[in-house]
Motif scaffolding. Structure first.
Motif, PDB file in Angstrom:
ATOM      1  N   ASN A  44      48.174  75.396  93.062  1.00 37.53           N
ATOM      2  CA  ASN A  44      48.984  74.864  93.626  1.00 37.53           C
ATOM      3  C   ASN A  44      48.766  73.439  94.199  1.00 37.53           C
ATOM      4  N   SER A  45      47.806  72.983  94.624  1.00 40.53           N
ATOM      5  CA  SER A  45      47.107  71.762  95.128  1.00 40.53           C
ATOM      6  C   SER A  45      47.155  70.860  94.254  1.00 40.53           C
ATOM      7  N   SER A  55      47.571  73.318  99.535  1.00 42.56           N
ATOM      8  CA  SER A  55      49.207  73.860  98.906  1.00 42.56           C
ATOM      9  C   SER A  55      50.149  73.314  99.637  1.00 42.56           C
ATOM     10  N   TRP A  56      50.000  73.099 101.132  1.00 45.88           N
ATOM     11  CA  TRP A  56      50.879  72.389 101.834  1.00 45.88           C
ATOM     12  C   TRP A  56      51.104  71.014 101.414  1.00 45.88           C
ATOM     13  N   ALA A  57      50.072  70.188 101.194  1.00 46.57           N
ATOM     14  CA  ALA A  57      50.118  68.787 100.918  1.00 46.57           C
ATOM     15  C   ALA A  57      51.023  68.390  99.623  1.00 46.57           C
ATOM     16  N   ASN A  58      50.732  69.601  98.645  1.00 49.12           N
ATOM     17  CA  ASN A  58      51.487  69.451  97.194  1.00 49.12           C
ATOM     18  C   ASN A  58      52.956  70.133  97.518  1.00 49.12           C
ATOM     19  N   PHE A  59      53.396  70.717  98.622  1.00 51.62           N
ATOM     20  CA  PHE A  59      54.715  71.332  98.658  1.00 51.62           C
ATOM     21  C   PHE A  59      55.581  70.245  99.067  1.00 51.62           C
ATOM     22  N   LYS A  60      56.807  70.459  98.240  1.00 53.42           N
ATOM     23  CA  LYS A  60      58.061  69.338  98.290  1.00 53.42           C
ATOM     24  C   LYS A  60      58.958  69.806  99.078  1.00 53.42           C
ATOM     25  N   ASN A  99      48.108  61.470  98.207  1.00 52.97           N
ATOM     26  CA  ASN A  99      48.934  60.406  99.233  1.00 52.97           C
ATOM     27  C   ASN A  99      47.536  59.919 100.111  1.00 52.97           C
ATOM     28  N   GLY A 100      46.546  59.895  99.243  1.00 51.43           N
ATOM     29  CA  GLY A 100      45.099  59.313  99.863  1.00 51.43           C
ATOM     30  C   GLY A 100      44.513  60.207 100.809  1.00 51.43           C
ATOM     31  N   GLU A 101      44.948  61.604 101.032  1.00 48.59           N
ATOM     32  CA  GLU A 101      44.121  62.476 101.933  1.00 48.59           C
ATOM     33  C   GLU A 101      43.428  63.278 100.822  1.00 48.59           C
ATOM     34  N   GLN A 102      41.923  63.377 101.240  1.00 49.03           N
ATOM     35  CA  GLN A 102      41.142  64.303 100.798  1.00 49.03           C
ATOM     36  C   GLN A 102      41.387  65.847 100.849  1.00 49.03           C
TER      37      GLN A 102
END
Length: 271
Positions: free
Chosen positions: A38-39, A196-201, A260-263
């Motif tokens: 998911n990520s 997963s949260w970072a890629n969740f729209k 979005n620039g976040e590792q």
């Protein structure tokens, strides 16, 4: 002289033949977690490995518990999962040949911006979970035996809460993306891995309300399915993947993956 040249050529020719065999379409099956899928991590790192090795990696994305079941049946060549205790038991019981550390990220507690349980004011993850239970605020659980579900259950146990059967406790029985969708739809809290949260729209009113507690540490390990138990396992190809993902090159690929620039994932020295 000719004999010496032949001696040098034979190993080189053998290596070339092996390389051609790999390029001809060798593949392995990797049972892994929905969080790595998911990520977007696998979509980034696997093409790098496949280009370097010629080995295709077919990912079966499941909760960690289900991925371990797949491994026990011998329906995968390797696992990449995140429930350390269960991983070590898997190897100890002879289903895995060995386990190596790969990387880590962390869990976050997300919920509605209004934060009816006051989670944002908690000092620890345990306190955050206690606040959710004490307030009867809706919580969406993966309830799928995944590594994330196992971590959630540890938090409930730590604060002496049993949410099963409570009207505020909603079980999705699904992966992280589906559970986040449920939480967004009903305004619930949930525990998510950060990737997963970072890629969740479909966030709607959800936001991160608690993060940063060392208890939210989330390590991942890679396991070779034991060929002594399942002789059909593609040991050489699977070990090439394991060697790569735990190498400097694999670590660099993991570290280079950003949203979005976040590792989102951080390499761990294999041990």
């Amino acid at each position: 002289m000719a004999s010496g040249v032949l001696k040098r050529l034979i190993p080189a020719l053998a290596l070339s033949a092996a390389a051609l065999t790999v390029q001809a379409g060798e593949s392995i099956t990797l049972a892994s977690t929905t969080s790595t899928e998911n990520s977007g991590l696998f979509g980034y790192i696997l093409p790098i490995f496949e280009k370097a090795s010629g080995i295709q990696v077919n990912v079966v994305a499941l909760g960690t518990g289900q991925a371990l079941d797949v491994g026990k049946r011998g329906d995968a060549d390797a696992l990449l999962v995140h429930d350390r205790a269960k991983e070590e038991s898997f190897v100890a019981e002879g289903y895995g040949a060995y386990r190596k550390d790969v990387m880590y990220n962390d869990f976050v507690i997300v919920g509605p911006a209004a934060d009816p349980a006051g989670v944002a004011g908690a000092k620890t993850a345990d306190e955050a979970f206690a606040k959710i239970a004490d307030s009867g605020s809706t919580f969406a659980s993966r309830a799928d035996r995944s590594g994330t579900h196992a971590a959630e259950l540890r938090f409930w146990k730590a604060v002496g809460k049993d949410p099963e059967g409570k009207p505020w406790y909603k079980a999705s029985g699904s992966g992280m993306g589906a559970t986040l969708n449920m939480a967004a739809g009903v305004g619930a809290y949930t525990l998510s891995d950060r990737g997963s949260w970072a890629n969740f729209k479909n966030r709607q009113d959800l936001k991160i309300l608690f993060q940063g507690d060392p208890q939210l540490y989330n390590p991942y390990g890679v396991i070779l399915i034991n060929p002594a138990k399942h002789p059909h396992v593609k040991k050489a190809a699977a070990e090439r993947f394991i060697d790569w993902i735990t190498s400097d090159a694999g670590h660099q690929a993991i570290a280079d993956f950003k949203l979005n620039g976040e590792q989102l994932f951080f390499p761990l020295k294999a041990k």
